[in-house]
Design an enzyme around this catalytic site. Structure first.
Site, PDB file in Angstrom:
ATOM      1  CG  ASP A   1      -1.946   1.077   1.206  1.00  0.00           C
ATOM      2  OD1 ASP A   1      -3.051   0.815   0.720  1.00  0.00           O
ATOM      3  OD2 ASP A   1      -1.644   2.196   1.669  1.00  0.00           O
TER       4      ASP A   1
ATOM      5  CG  ASN B   1      -4.582  10.984  -5.609  1.00  0.00           C
ATOM      6  OD1 ASN B   1      -3.839  11.261  -6.536  1.00  0.00           O
ATOM      7  ND2 ASN B   1      -5.255   9.852  -5.553  1.00  0.00           N
TER       8      ASN B   1
ATOM      9  CG  HIS C   1      -7.600  12.653  -8.577  1.00  0.00           C
ATOM     10  ND1 HIS C   1      -7.583  11.606  -7.693  1.00  0.00           N
ATOM     11  CD2 HIS C   1      -8.505  13.538  -8.078  1.00  0.00           C
ATOM     12  CE1 HIS C   1      -8.441  11.811  -6.722  1.00  0.00           C
ATOM     13  NE2 HIS C   1      -9.024  12.988  -6.927  1.00  0.00           N
TER      14      HIS C   1
ATOM     15  CG  ASP D   1      -3.968   8.794 -12.670  1.00  0.00           C
ATOM     16  OD1 ASP D   1      -4.371   8.201 -11.653  1.00  0.00           O
ATOM     17  OD2 ASP D   1      -4.721   9.257 -13.549  1.00  0.00           O
TER      18      ASP D   1
ATOM     19  CD  GLU E   1      -4.575   3.833  -1.692  1.00  0.00           C
ATOM     20  OE1 GLU E   1      -4.870   4.139  -0.520  1.00  0.00           O
ATOM     21  OE2 GLU E   1      -5.394   3.888  -2.634  1.00  0.00           O
TER      22      GLU E   1
ATOM     23  NE  ARG F   1      16.533  -7.293  -4.180  1.00  0.00           N
ATOM     24  CZ  ARG F   1      16.281  -8.578  -4.357  1.00  0.00           C
ATOM     25  NH1 ARG F   1      15.346  -8.960  -5.224  1.00  0.00           N
ATOM     26  NH2 ARG F   1      16.943  -9.489  -3.695  1.00  0.00           N
TER      27      ARG F   1
END
Length: 305
Positions: free
Chosen positions: A174, A182, A187, A191, A218, A238
């Protein structure tokens, strides 16, 4: 056309002369595999998953009708179009083949233009179907597999791990405080951040057997087959480091923004008391702990508890 970009054709025929003839006709456009009996043909069908099978009817031990029955009754191979190649010319035999699931017929002796035309027609339809299927499981923003596609792959790999009693690891990731990102930048910028995160995953999860996708919003997901929790932790760290390191220019003035990621992992060997859904729920619980503990970190679900 480069060999790796060619569609695969499987020829199953007990007569070497027929295999040679069909290979000569089709080799410039397609990659040809061949089997001289039905049992080997079925084995190669599972190994190569060809786009079209050219199948002789009259063969010893296992004739073409038996072979197509085996192929059509198997979930992996039932969608492969089969073209019967035969010297039989009566209507009853042709009807029997079509009822068995054959897509077309090619009669002997072979006419090169007819062979090419009928094979081309089936390959074009297969390519079209594959494209439609790919679009249905592809996230249009990031180019990653979407939730539907990931679910299908997860269940397939989970069932295989259960059969083989092998490790499997899943991750739910997440992007931290993405709603605030955002709200702050808009937005369109959000993106762009999602696309940058997807690129990090593509470049970090490198094994051909591993699988990544966009879970929604997300959230991203990863599937690591044949890997235990210790290996999954290495991959997760990583990912975390690479995500933290990326710089995402603002669309407005080019100044740099940053994102981080929280990761929940579940790893184990599937047994009678577990399921793919349980694995995902456990990974989600681990993700919740990673966020509760301050974000920008991973948590491995303790399978022993």
């Amino acid at each position: 056309m480069e060999e790796e970009n060619k569609n695969n054709i499987l020829v199953i025929d007990d007569e070497p002369a027929n295999i040679i003839s069909l290979t000569h006709i089709l080799k410039d456009k397609y990659k040809i595999h061949a089997a001289k009996n039905g049992a080997d043909g079925i084995r190669l069908a599972h190994k190569y998953m060809p786009d079209v099978i050219l199948l002789d009817i009259i063969m010893p031990d296992m004739d073409g009708f038996e072979v197509i029955s085996e192929l059509k009754n198997n979930a992996e191979t039932k969608g492969i179009p089969v073209i019967f190649i035969t010297g039989l010319t009566n209507v009853e035999d042709e009807a029997k083949g079509l009822l068995a699931g054959a897509a077309d017929y090619i009669n002997k002796p072979f006419s090169a233009p007819i062979v090419e035309l009928r094979v081309n027609n089936q390959v074009m339809m297969q390519n079209y179907i594959k494209k439609i299927e790919e679009l249905s499981v592809r996230d249009q923003l990031t180019g990653l597999t979407n939730r539907r596609g990931f679910d299908e792959r997860l269940r397939s790999d989970y069932d295989r791990a259960k059969r083989n009693q092998a490790y499997i690891s899943v991750m739910i990731m997440d992007l931290d405080k993405f709603k605030k990102y955002n709200d702050t930048y808009g937005h369109l910028q959000g993106d762009k951040a999602l696309q940058a995160a997807a690129k990090v995953l593509e470049n970090t999860v490198e094994r051909a057997t591993d699988f990544i996708g966009r879970w929604g919003g997300e959230e991203f997901v990863a599937l690591l087959s044949d890997n235990d929790g210790e290996h999954a932790k290495v991959v997760a760290e990583r990912i975390r480091k690479n995500m933290e390191a990326i710089e995402i220019p603002l669309l407005t003035d080019g100044s740099i923004t940053k994102i981080t990621v929280s990761i929940g992992i579940c790893s184990g060997i599937p047994n009678a008391d577990t399921s793919a859904d349980i694995f995902m729920n456990n990974a989600d619980s681990a993700l919740y702990l990673a966020k509760e503990n301050g974000r920008n970190q991973f948590v491995l679900y303790d399978w022993g508890k």
